[in-house]
Design a protein around this motif. Structure first.
Motif, PDB file in Angstrom:
ATOM      1  N   ARG A  43       2.768  24.867 -43.950  1.00  0.00           N
ATOM      2  CA  ARG A  43       1.593  25.219 -44.138  1.00  0.00           C
ATOM      3  C   ARG A  43       0.520  24.276 -43.594  1.00  0.00           C
ATOM      4  O   ARG A  43      -0.657  24.579 -43.093  1.00  0.00           O
ATOM      5  CB  ARG A  43       1.445  24.671 -45.731  1.00  0.00           C
ATOM      6  N   ARG A  44       1.058  22.748 -43.372  1.00  0.00           N
ATOM      7  CA  ARG A  44       0.114  21.980 -42.482  1.00  0.00           C
ATOM      8  C   ARG A  44      -0.006  22.615 -41.120  1.00  0.00           C
ATOM      9  O   ARG A  44      -1.172  22.267 -40.567  1.00  0.00           O
ATOM     10  CB  ARG A  44       1.200  20.489 -42.182  1.00  0.00           C
ATOM     11  N   ARG A  45       1.066  23.174 -40.310  1.00  0.00           N
ATOM     12  CA  ARG A  45       0.728  23.894 -39.251  1.00  0.00           C
ATOM     13  C   ARG A  45      -0.231  24.849 -39.161  1.00  0.00           C
ATOM     14  O   ARG A  45      -1.158  24.993 -38.329  1.00  0.00           O
ATOM     15  CB  ARG A  45       2.045  24.219 -38.468  1.00  0.00           C
TER      16      ARG A  45
END
Length: 373
Positions: A43-45
């Motif tokens: 999700r961070r990417r």
């Protein structure tokens, strides 16, 4: 997983073959909106990539304000945007020429990017876009009819003809593609769209050859340009694009279910007819508005979803979000490049985007093996 023998079973019992684990096709609980866990991106990417796409869009907008046939200093451009003075010629150039074409690029790019992602998702065809499935051709034919027979000259007048043409083309393609026992398969839809596009293009040519004045007006609109599109005729189209965008957002989970195949989507409780109708209405609103504003621009709807999918994987919730940012960024950068390459003249954005999109798509195809969507 190995199946153990029951306690006390005879050693002469038949040997049990190990069972391969079944791949995960949906999130726990049977939610079809989640792709396979093996294909999820961190999700961070995904959020970081979305921020990068937003920055690219901001850079494209800034370049569109700054670059043009007339050299205007950055400070003057900022003054024109935040403290406009109509008595200053440079401010007038920015406000009356560069701001409207940038707004058109934002709206048309957003609409085309989302429409391409929707069409690729609902048909599970990696080559689907508004041009391939006949939507642009249908909108163009009815706009030509409006120009030749009703004297329509503004984008607000074009849009109603574009909506009707896009809706008619979408309906015809779906009806033809639905014939037969298997229903509307991706291959049949693509073939029907290609055939309809060829037929409608012939009709457009016939109408234009019999009306020279309509041909003169049509040839500038058909090139796909952001020039000479005023805000007075563009802003009334915003509600249609907003409605299409909201429908696209609502369709994201449906597209994730459709990506699993019709049988599995039905098994997960997805209503295929409802999903396709929602997507079709969204495509008509988005393509009709974009075509009315900027002409039948091609390749944005084809290349942008693939570029988004390269970063996001198969989750259409993220594909649509990326497409909404990358579509206008690509179109506006193409418009800016067209101003630079032919100074003091210009090359229409629709022509430039084809040259920009083709290498991008070729690179994506070579780097990533495109499979059924």
């Amino acid at each position: 997983m190995l199946t153990s023998l029951p306690k006390g079973a005879s050693s002469g019992a038949p040997e049990v073959t190990p069972l391969a684990p079944r791949p995960t096709v949906a999130a726990p609980g049977g939610d079809p909106s989640h792709p396979s866990s093996a294909t999820r991106r961190p999700r961070r990417r995904l959020i970081l990539g979305l921020l990068v796409a937003a920055v690219l869009l901001l850079l494209a907008v800034a370049a569109s304000f700054i670059v043009g046939t007339r050299d205007i200093a950055l400070g003057t451009v900022l003054d024109a945007v935040f403290a406009p003075d109509r008595s200053v010629t440079d401010h007038t150039v920015v406000l009356d020429l560069r701001v409207p074409r940038t707004v058109v690029g934002l709206l048309a790019g957003l609409a085309l990017g989302l429409a391409g992602a929707l069409m690729q998702g609902v048909t599970r065809n990696p080559l689907a876009d508004p041009g391939l499935l006949g939507v642009n051709a249908g909108a163009s034919l009815f706009v030509v009819a409006g120009i030749a027979w009703f004297g329509v000259t503004s984008a607000l007048g074009y849009v109603w003809f574009a909506f009707i043409g896009a809706a008619v083309a979408t309906t015809v393609v779906y009806l033809i593609g639905s014939l037969g026992r298997e229903g509307a398969t991706p291959v049949k839809l693509a073939l029907a769209g290609t055939a309809l596009t060829a037929a409608l293009t012939s009709l457009i040519t016939i109408v234009l050859l019999t009306d020279g004045e309509a041909f003169d007006r049509y040839r500038f609109w058909a090139a796909g340009s952001l020039v000479a599109r005023g805000l007075d005729s563009t802003l009334p189209l915003v509600p249609f694009i907003v409605a299409g965008t909201l429908l696209a957002v609502a369709a994201a989970r449906m597209l994730n279910a459709l990506a699993l195949g019709d049988d599995l989507a039905r098994g997960l409780g997805q209503n295929l007819v409802t999903a396709r109708i929602v997507c079709a209405v969204a495509v008509v609103l988005l393509c009709g508005s974009a075509t009315a504003m900027a002409g039948p621009i091609v390749f944005v709807g084809l290349a942008v979803p693939h570029l988004a999918r390269w970063f996001t994987g198969p989750d259409y919730r993220w594909i649509l979000a990326y497409s909404a940012l990358l579509g206008p960024a690509l179109l506006i950068f193409a418009d800016v490049l067209g101003r630079i390459l032919a100074r003091p003249g210009e090359i229409e954005a629709g022509l430039v985007v084809a040259f920009l999109g083709a290498p991008v798509l070729i690179a994506l195809v070579r780097r990533v093996k495109l499979v059924g969507l």
